[in-house]
Design a protein around this motif. Structure first.
Motif, PDB file in Angstrom:
ATOM      1  N   ALA A  43       0.846  -1.169  -0.109  1.00  0.00           N
ATOM      2  CA  ALA A  43       0.170  -0.120  -0.690  1.00  0.00           C
ATOM      3  C   ALA A  43       0.804   0.928  -0.411  1.00  0.00           C
ATOM      4  N   LYS A  44       1.306   1.615   0.745  1.00  0.00           N
ATOM      5  CA  LYS A  44       2.779   2.107   0.742  1.00  0.00           C
ATOM      6  C   LYS A  44       3.484   2.946  -0.232  1.00  0.00           C
ATOM      7  N   GLN A  45       4.059   1.485  -1.169  1.00  0.00           N
ATOM      8  CA  GLN A  45       5.187   1.478  -2.129  1.00  0.00           C
ATOM      9  C   GLN A  45       3.941   2.012  -3.219  1.00  0.00           C
ATOM     10  N   TRP A  46       2.935   1.544  -3.030  1.00  0.00           N
ATOM     11  CA  TRP A  46       1.933   2.006  -4.711  1.00  0.00           C
ATOM     12  C   TRP A  46       1.628   3.824  -4.431  1.00  0.00           C
ATOM     13  N   MET A  47       1.176   4.037  -3.282  1.00  0.00           N
ATOM     14  CA  MET A  47       0.699   5.318  -2.484  1.00  0.00           C
ATOM     15  C   MET A  47       1.702   6.275  -3.059  1.00  0.00           C
ATOM     16  N   ASP A  48       3.222   5.514  -2.950  1.00  0.00           N
ATOM     17  CA  ASP A  48       4.203   6.675  -2.964  1.00  0.00           C
ATOM     18  C   ASP A  48       4.536   6.828  -4.603  1.00  0.00           C
ATOM     19  N   GLU A  49       4.493   5.515  -5.268  1.00  0.00           N
ATOM     20  CA  GLU A  49       4.120   5.689  -6.618  1.00  0.00           C
ATOM     21  C   GLU A  49       3.957   6.321  -7.818  1.00  0.00           C
ATOM     22  N   PHE A  50       2.577   6.441  -7.132  1.00  0.00           N
ATOM     23  CA  PHE A  50       1.406   7.128  -7.964  1.00  0.00           C
ATOM     24  C   PHE A  50       0.460   8.126  -6.758  1.00  0.00           C
ATOM     25  N   ARG A  51       1.939   8.741  -6.426  1.00  0.00           N
ATOM     26  CA  ARG A  51       1.808   9.728  -5.780  1.00  0.00           C
ATOM     27  C   ARG A  51       0.614  10.016  -5.255  1.00  0.00           C
ATOM     28  N   VAL A  52      -0.431   9.584  -4.370  1.00  0.00           N
ATOM     29  CA  VAL A  52      -1.866   9.876  -3.983  1.00  0.00           C
ATOM     30  C   VAL A  52      -1.952   9.631  -2.631  1.00  0.00           C
ATOM     31  N   LYS A  53      -2.650  10.251  -2.238  1.00  0.00           N
ATOM     32  CA  LYS A  53      -2.684   9.899  -0.183  1.00  0.00           C
ATOM     33  C   LYS A  53      -3.817   8.930   0.386  1.00  0.00           C
ATOM     34  N   GLU A  54      -4.645   8.602  -0.747  1.00  0.00           N
ATOM     35  CA  GLU A  54      -5.180   7.381  -0.287  1.00  0.00           C
ATOM     36  C   GLU A  54      -5.066   6.161  -1.667  1.00  0.00           C
ATOM     37  N   LEU A  55      -5.887   5.367  -1.466  1.00  0.00           N
ATOM     38  CA  LEU A  55      -6.624   4.275  -1.849  1.00  0.00           C
ATOM     39  C   LEU A  55      -7.182   3.283  -1.914  1.00  0.00           C
ATOM     40  N   GLN A  85     -20.935  -2.103  -9.205  1.00  0.00           N
ATOM     41  CA  GLN A  85     -19.350  -2.876  -8.995  1.00  0.00           C
ATOM     42  C   GLN A  85     -18.354  -1.633  -9.302  1.00  0.00           C
ATOM     43  N   PHE A  86     -17.450  -1.913  -8.489  1.00  0.00           N
ATOM     44  CA  PHE A  86     -16.395  -1.175  -8.405  1.00  0.00           C
ATOM     45  C   PHE A  86     -15.869  -1.032  -9.906  1.00  0.00           C
ATOM     46  N   LYS A  87     -15.775  -0.149 -10.992  1.00  0.00           N
ATOM     47  CA  LYS A  87     -14.924  -0.100 -11.851  1.00  0.00           C
ATOM     48  C   LYS A  87     -13.435   0.842 -11.690  1.00  0.00           C
ATOM     49  N   GLY A  88     -13.331   1.867 -10.849  1.00  0.00           N
ATOM     50  CA  GLY A  88     -12.090   2.509 -11.066  1.00  0.00           C
ATOM     51  C   GLY A  88     -12.173   3.470 -10.666  1.00  0.00           C
ATOM     52  N   VAL A  89     -11.000   4.450  -9.992  1.00  0.00           N
ATOM     53  CA  VAL A  89     -11.414   5.990  -8.984  1.00  0.00           C
ATOM     54  C   VAL A  89     -11.127   7.378 -10.677  1.00  0.00           C
ATOM     55  N   VAL A  90     -11.526   8.196 -10.605  1.00  0.00           N
ATOM     56  CA  VAL A  90     -11.272   9.360 -10.936  1.00  0.00           C
ATOM     57  C   VAL A  90     -10.571  10.247  -9.958  1.00  0.00           C
ATOM     58  N   ARG A 138     -14.103  15.402   0.947  1.00  0.00           N
ATOM     59  CA  ARG A 138     -12.319  15.829   0.976  1.00  0.00           C
ATOM     60  C   ARG A 138     -11.467  14.843  -0.034  1.00  0.00           C
ATOM     61  N   MET A 139     -11.286  13.966  -0.500  1.00  0.00           N
ATOM     62  CA  MET A 139     -10.487  13.389  -0.993  1.00  0.00           C
ATOM     63  C   MET A 139     -10.215  13.877  -2.001  1.00  0.00           C
ATOM     64  N   ASP A 140      -8.973  13.113  -2.427  1.00  0.00           N
ATOM     65  CA  ASP A 140      -8.165  13.421  -4.031  1.00  0.00           C
ATOM     66  C   ASP A 140      -8.529  12.752  -5.633  1.00  0.00           C
ATOM     67  N   MET A 141      -9.550  11.581  -4.659  1.00  0.00           N
ATOM     68  CA  MET A 141      -9.636  10.797  -5.944  1.00  0.00           C
ATOM     69  C   MET A 141     -11.691  10.264  -5.305  1.00  0.00           C
ATOM     70  N   VAL A 142     -12.197   9.644  -6.343  1.00  0.00           N
ATOM     71  CA  VAL A 142     -13.748   9.162  -6.322  1.00  0.00           C
ATOM     72  C   VAL A 142     -14.092   7.654  -7.251  1.00  0.00           C
ATOM     73  N   ALA A 143     -14.298   6.754  -6.610  1.00  0.00           N
ATOM     74  CA  ALA A 143     -14.501   5.528  -6.789  1.00  0.00           C
ATOM     75  C   ALA A 143     -15.765   5.404  -8.230  1.00  0.00           C
ATOM     76  N   VAL A 144     -15.492   4.652  -8.683  1.00  0.00           N
ATOM     77  CA  VAL A 144     -16.871   4.817  -9.847  1.00  0.00           C
ATOM     78  C   VAL A 144     -17.213   3.767  -9.831  1.00  0.00           C
ATOM     79  N   VAL A 145     -18.752   3.101  -9.824  1.00  0.00           N
ATOM     80  CA  VAL A 145     -19.584   2.410 -10.583  1.00  0.00           C
ATOM     81  C   VAL A 145     -20.553   2.201 -10.694  1.00  0.00           C
ATOM     82  N   PHE A 146     -20.415   0.490 -11.889  1.00  0.00           N
ATOM     83  CA  PHE A 146     -21.646   0.831 -12.475  1.00  0.00           C
ATOM     84  C   PHE A 146     -21.976  -1.141 -12.220  1.00  0.00           C
ATOM     85  N   ASP A 147     -23.711  -0.784 -11.869  1.00  0.00           N
ATOM     86  CA  ASP A 147     -24.704  -1.704 -10.788  1.00  0.00           C
ATOM     87  C   ASP A 147     -23.915  -2.168  -9.943  1.00  0.00           C
TER      88      ASP A 147
END
Length: 220
Positions: free
Chosen positions: A23-35, A102-107, A91-100
Motif C-alpha cells: 500500500a505504501k509503495q503504491w501510494m508513493d509510486e502513484f503520488r496519491v494520499k489514499e487508495l 460494481q467497482f470500476k476504478g477511480v477518478v 475532501r478526498m483526492d479521488m472518487v470511486a466509480v461504480v456500475f451496477d
C-alpha cells in the motif's frame, strides 16, 4: 466528460489482505494520499496514507485499518461536476466509480482539472465578474443581454448562496472581455450589485490557479 471516461486505470485497488508495504509503495509510486480497498468488485472504502504512517496504529494488512469514504462514489454516467461535488463533500483526492454496484476504478481530481483546463472558461481571454442579487431577481437571460450589448459573451455562469446574507445569491460570470467597466455599469443599472471582478488575460495559470478558478465556479 463522464465518470467512466475519466477513470485512471493506472491507480490500482488494494485488497483487504494486501500488506502495508504494498500500500505504501503504491501510494508513493502513484503520488496519491489514499487508495481504494476492494473485495469481490465491491468498494469497502479507502485507506489513507495518514493512517498507514500512524505509529500508534500498526497492522500487517490493509483490511485491518479503519477505512473511510465508503460513500465517496459516483455512477459511471456521472458528469464531472457531480464528481467534484462528491469529492468536495468528502475532501478526498479521488472518487470511486461504480456500475451496477460494481467497482470500476477511480477518478483523480487532478485528471478532472486537466480536462477543465481545456474548456473555454479557462483558455479564453476574458474576465470574471461576481454579482449579488436576490434569487427572485436573478435572470441569466437579462444578464447575458447586458453583457452582449457591450460586445461580450457569457462563457460560463454559476450561482450559489451568499455566505453573508442567506436571502441573497452570488452569481459568478466568466466573460470573454477584458474591460468590464461598461458591463459592470450596465449590470448595476439592471439591479445587480457588482461585488468583484478580475481578468484572466495572463494565460500562464499554473494548476493551483486553474483549480481555484474551477472551484470559484463549482464550490457549493
Amino acid at each position: 466528460m463522464i465518470a467512466e471516461q475519466l477513470i485512471n486505470y493506472m491507480v490500482p485497488p488494494l485488497k483487504p489482505g494486501d500488506d502495508i508495504a504494498r500500500a505504501k509503495q503504491w501510494m508513493d509510486e502513484f503520488r496519491v494520499k489514499e487508495l481504494p480497498v476492494v473485495s469481490e468488485n465491491k468498494l469497502l472504502g479507502f485507506v489513507s496514507e495518514e493512517l498507514l504512517y500512524d505509529s500508534e496504529i500498526m497492522h500487517p494488512e490493509v483490511g485491518a485499518y479503519p477505512l473511510m469514504g465508503q460513500s465517496c462514489i459516483v455512477p459511471a454516467s456521472s458528469h464531472y461536476y457531480d464528481i467534484l461535488k462528491v469529492q468536495n463533500d468528502h475532501r478526498m483526492d479521488m472518487v470511486a466509480v461504480v456500475f451496477d454496484d460494481q467497482f470500476k476504478g477511480v477518478v483523480l481530481i487532478s485528471d478532472i482539472l486537466k480536462e477543465f483546463a481545456k474548456t473555454a472558461i479557462v483558455n479564453s481571454q476574458g474576465a470574471i465578474i461576481t454579482l449579488q442579487s436576490s434569487l427572485n431577481d436573478y435572470s441569466l437571460a437579462q444578464i447575458s443581454k447586458v453583457v452582449e450589448m457591450n460586445g461580450s459573451t457569457v462563457l460560463g455562469a454559476n450561482i450559489k448562496p451568499d455566505l453573508d446574507d442567506p436571502s441573497l445569491i452570488e452569481i459568478v460570470l466568466r466573460i470573454n472581455h477584458q474591460d468590464v467597466n461598461q458591463i459592470a455599469t450596465g449590470l448595476s443599472k439592471s439591479g445587480y450589485k457588482v461585488t468583484s471582478s478580475f481578468n484572466t488575460e495572463d494565460n500562464s495559470f499554473d494548476e493551483k490557479d486553474r483549480f481555484g478558478l474551477l472551484m470559484k465556479f463549482l464550490d457549493p
